[in-house]
Design a protein around this motif. Structure first.
Motif, PDB file in Angstrom:
ATOM      1  N   GLU A   1       0.810  -1.209   0.000  1.00 10.18           N
ATOM      2  CA  GLU A   1       0.000   0.000   0.000  1.00 10.18           C
ATOM      3  C   GLU A   1       0.850   1.269   0.000  1.00 10.18           C
ATOM      4  O   GLU A   1       0.503   2.265  -0.618  1.00 10.18           O
ATOM      5  CB  GLU A   1      -0.850   0.026   1.277  1.00 10.18           C
ATOM      6  N   ASN A   2       1.977   1.231   0.715  1.00  8.71           N
ATOM      7  CA  ASN A   2       2.739   2.455   0.969  1.00  8.71           C
ATOM      8  C   ASN A   2       4.086   2.564   0.275  1.00  8.71           C
ATOM      9  O   ASN A   2       4.543   3.660   0.015  1.00  8.71           O
ATOM     10  CB  ASN A   2       2.953   2.605   2.481  1.00  8.71           C
ATOM     11  N   LEU A   3       4.735   1.440   0.008  1.00  6.49           N
ATOM     12  CA  LEU A   3       6.091   1.480  -0.539  1.00  6.49           C
ATOM     13  C   LEU A   3       6.167   0.937  -1.966  1.00  6.49           C
ATOM     14  O   LEU A   3       6.983   1.391  -2.750  1.00  6.49           O
ATOM     15  CB  LEU A   3       7.039   0.676   0.372  1.00  6.49           C
ATOM     16  N   THR A   4       5.328  -0.002  -2.277  1.00 10.12           N
ATOM     17  CA  THR A   4       5.437  -0.654  -3.586  1.00 10.12           C
ATOM     18  C   THR A   4       4.134  -0.568  -4.375  1.00 10.12           C
ATOM     19  O   THR A   4       3.868  -1.405  -5.235  1.00 10.12           O
ATOM     20  CB  THR A   4       5.882  -2.126  -3.427  1.00 10.12           C
TER      21      THR A   4
ATOM     22  N   ILE B   1       4.160 -13.056   1.867  1.00  8.62           N
ATOM     23  CA  ILE B   1       4.068 -14.363   1.212  1.00  8.62           C
ATOM     24  C   ILE B   1       5.416 -14.746   0.628  1.00  8.62           C
ATOM     25  O   ILE B   1       5.887 -15.851   0.834  1.00  8.62           O
ATOM     26  CB  ILE B   1       2.968 -14.356   0.129  1.00  8.62           C
ATOM     27  N   SER B   2       6.055 -13.834  -0.087  1.00  4.83           N
ATOM     28  CA  SER B   2       7.366 -14.050  -0.722  1.00  4.83           C
ATOM     29  C   SER B   2       7.474 -15.463  -1.301  1.00  4.83           C
ATOM     30  O   SER B   2       8.202 -16.284  -0.783  1.00  4.83           O
ATOM     31  CB  SER B   2       8.516 -13.728   0.233  1.00  4.83           C
ATOM     32  N   PRO B   3       6.757 -15.706  -2.399  1.00  9.51           N
ATOM     33  CA  PRO B   3       6.594 -17.068  -2.903  1.00  9.51           C
ATOM     34  C   PRO B   3       7.821 -17.712  -3.535  1.00  9.51           C
ATOM     35  O   PRO B   3       7.870 -18.934  -3.639  1.00  9.51           O
ATOM     36  CB  PRO B   3       5.481 -16.931  -3.942  1.00  9.51           C
ATOM     37  N   TYR B   4       8.812 -16.920  -3.925  1.00 14.02           N
ATOM     38  CA  TYR B   4       9.922 -17.491  -4.693  1.00 14.02           C
ATOM     39  C   TYR B   4      11.184 -17.623  -3.853  1.00 14.02           C
ATOM     40  O   TYR B   4      11.693 -16.661  -3.289  1.00 14.02           O
ATOM     41  CB  TYR B   4      10.195 -16.657  -5.943  1.00 14.02           C
ATOM     42  N   ARG B   5      11.666 -18.823  -3.798  1.00  6.23           N
ATOM     43  CA  ARG B   5      12.828 -19.196  -2.983  1.00  6.23           C
ATOM     44  C   ARG B   5      14.063 -18.373  -3.335  1.00  6.23           C
ATOM     45  O   ARG B   5      14.776 -17.902  -2.464  1.00  6.23           O
ATOM     46  CB  ARG B   5      13.098 -20.691  -3.201  1.00  6.23           C
ATOM     47  N   GLU B   6      14.328 -18.203  -4.623  1.00 10.37           N
ATOM     48  CA  GLU B   6      15.560 -17.536  -5.067  1.00 10.37           C
ATOM     49  C   GLU B   6      15.671 -16.108  -4.531  1.00 10.37           C
ATOM     50  O   GLU B   6      16.725 -15.704  -4.040  1.00 10.37           O
ATOM     51  CB  GLU B   6      15.625 -17.523  -6.599  1.00 10.37           C
ATOM     52  N   VAL B   7      14.589 -15.349  -4.594  1.00  4.32           N
ATOM     53  CA  VAL B   7      14.657 -13.962  -4.117  1.00  4.32           C
ATOM     54  C   VAL B   7      14.723 -13.914  -2.587  1.00  4.32           C
ATOM     55  O   VAL B   7      15.378 -13.035  -2.022  1.00  4.32           O
ATOM     56  CB  VAL B   7      13.516 -13.088  -4.698  1.00  4.32           C
ATOM     57  N   ARG B   8      14.104 -14.888  -1.897  1.00  2.00           N
ATOM     58  CA  ARG B   8      14.257 -14.943  -0.435  1.00  2.00           C
ATOM     59  C   ARG B   8      15.713 -15.193  -0.072  1.00  2.00           C
ATOM     60  O   ARG B   8      16.245 -14.583   0.859  1.00  2.00           O
ATOM     61  CB  ARG B   8      13.367 -16.044   0.177  1.00  2.00           C
ATOM     62  N   GLU B   9      16.374 -16.075  -0.798  1.00  2.00           N
ATOM     63  CA  GLU B   9      17.792 -16.358  -0.538  1.00  2.00           C
ATOM     64  C   GLU B   9      18.659 -15.140  -0.838  1.00  2.00           C
ATOM     65  O   GLU B   9      19.630 -14.868  -0.138  1.00  2.00           O
ATOM     66  CB  GLU B   9      18.262 -17.578  -1.331  1.00  2.00           C
ATOM     67  N   GLU B  10      18.305 -14.403  -1.874  1.00  3.92           N
ATOM     68  CA  GLU B  10      19.020 -13.168  -2.212  1.00  3.92           C
ATOM     69  C   GLU B  10      18.917 -12.166  -1.058  1.00  3.92           C
ATOM     70  O   GLU B  10      19.905 -11.554  -0.653  1.00  3.92           O
ATOM     71  CB  GLU B  10      18.400 -12.594  -3.489  1.00  3.92           C
ATOM     72  N   VAL B  11      17.712 -12.023  -0.512  1.00  3.30           N
ATOM     73  CA  VAL B  11      17.497 -11.104   0.611  1.00  3.30           C
ATOM     74  C   VAL B  11      18.264 -11.592   1.833  1.00  3.30           C
ATOM     75  O   VAL B  11      18.887 -10.804   2.546  1.00  3.30           O
ATOM     76  CB  VAL B  11      15.984 -10.933   0.913  1.00  3.30           C
ATOM     77  N   ARG B  12      18.260 -12.894   2.071  1.00  3.72           N
ATOM     78  CA  ARG B  12      19.017 -13.464   3.203  1.00  3.72           C
ATOM     79  C   ARG B  12      20.487 -13.042   3.118  1.00  3.72           C
ATOM     80  O   ARG B  12      21.074 -12.611   4.110  1.00  3.72           O
ATOM     81  CB  ARG B  12      18.918 -14.995   3.187  1.00  3.72           C
TER      82      ARG B  12
ATOM     83  N   ASN C   1       9.137  -6.320  -5.296  1.00  3.30           N
ATOM     84  CA  ASN C   1       8.495  -6.061  -4.004  1.00  3.30           C
ATOM     85  C   ASN C   1       9.317  -6.653  -2.858  1.00  3.30           C
ATOM     86  O   ASN C   1       9.604  -5.971  -1.875  1.00  3.30           O
ATOM     87  CB  ASN C   1       7.078  -6.647  -4.019  1.00  3.30           C
ATOM     88  N   ILE C   2       9.728  -7.896  -3.007  1.00  8.14           N
ATOM     89  CA  ILE C   2      10.487  -8.572  -1.943  1.00  8.14           C
ATOM     90  C   ILE C   2      11.867  -7.938  -1.793  1.00  8.14           C
ATOM     91  O   ILE C   2      12.361  -7.761  -0.672  1.00  8.14           O
ATOM     92  CB  ILE C   2      10.582 -10.093  -2.204  1.00  8.14           C
ATOM     93  N   ARG C   3      12.498  -7.563  -2.892  1.00  9.19           N
ATOM     94  CA  ARG C   3      13.805  -6.888  -2.800  1.00  9.19           C
ATOM     95  C   ARG C   3      13.681  -5.557  -2.065  1.00  9.19           C
ATOM     96  O   ARG C   3      14.558  -5.193  -1.282  1.00  9.19           O
ATOM     97  CB  ARG C   3      14.388  -6.674  -4.192  1.00  9.19           C
ATOM     98  N   ARG C   4      12.612  -4.824  -2.316  1.00  5.69           N
ATOM     99  CA  ARG C   4      12.409  -3.539  -1.632  1.00  5.69           C
ATOM    100  C   ARG C   4      12.185  -3.757  -0.141  1.00  5.69           C
ATOM    101  O   ARG C   4      12.746  -3.037   0.686  1.00  5.69           O
ATOM    102  CB  ARG C   4      11.235  -2.775  -2.249  1.00  5.69           C
ATOM    103  N   ILE C   5      11.363  -4.724   0.203  1.00  5.33           N
ATOM    104  CA  ILE C   5      11.159  -5.038   1.618  1.00  5.33           C
ATOM    105  C   ILE C   5      12.493  -5.446   2.231  1.00  5.33           C
ATOM    106  O   ILE C   5      12.846  -5.016   3.334  1.00  5.33           O
ATOM    107  CB  ILE C   5      10.105  -6.156   1.798  1.00  5.33           C
TER     108      ILE C   5
END
Length: 181
Positions: A46-49, A85-96, A62-66
């Protein structure tokens, strides 16, 4: 007592219990006088993306911005609770990798259970074809392979899920263990 910043990333299907667990953890951490922020996926959208859609590319952005905001807060000593929700494993690992101090919590409930809990009627609308690219219906959810914590919200009470997360934060040294009175 808080020792250092960390991002606690709650991932799972819509309706799995991410926000519920996040709020309960926040209460526990506030009672310990920890510095914390909550980044809830719906509020961030609602506010950032705002303006991003639900294509894979937009979801990843969205997940990279968070993750970027979580990283800034974490490096400044804040405990960041991310509920997305962050449905995709690859971008979660990137954020990690970007955040460093990162604890992944898989909020796991079967699709049927999530549909039963659907207060917003999103699953019903997705099944009727009114919502496209809905995670778990016509878009995939890739569960974590090695989350630090797994909360089975269809099999355990909220208090059990909260205890698992709090115990992991203590075990990893992000917060002090409970002191006996």
């Amino acid at each position: 007592m808080q020792r250092r910043g960390v991002t606690v990333w709650f991932t799972g299907l819509s309706g799995a219990g991410k926000t519920t667990i996040t709020r309960a953890i926040a209460e526990e951490l506030r009672a310990k006088e920890c510095q914390l922020e909550i980044l809830d996926g719906d509020i961030v959208r609602e506010n950032l993306t705002k303006g991003l859609g639900f294509s894979k590319e937009d979801r990843d952005i969205n997940i990279r911005r968070i993750g970027f905001v979580a990283h800034l807060l974490t490096r400044n000593g804040v405990i960041v609770l991310v509920s997305a929700i962050s449905p995709y494993r690859e971008v979660r690992e990137e954020v990690r990798k970007t955040v460093g101090d990162f604890v992944e919590v898989f909020v796991n409930a079967p699709l049927g259970t999530c549909e039963e809990r659907d207060v917003k009627g999103l699953y019903k609308r997705a099944r009727a074809g009114e919502i496209k690219q809905f995670t778990g219906i016509d878009d995939p959810y890739e569960p974590p392979l090695n989350p630090e914590v797994e909360c089975r919200t269809d099999l355990e009470e909220l208090s059990e899920s909260v205890a698992k997360v709090m115990n992991k934060l203590e075990e990893l040294g992000y917060i002090s263990a409970k002191v006996a009175v």
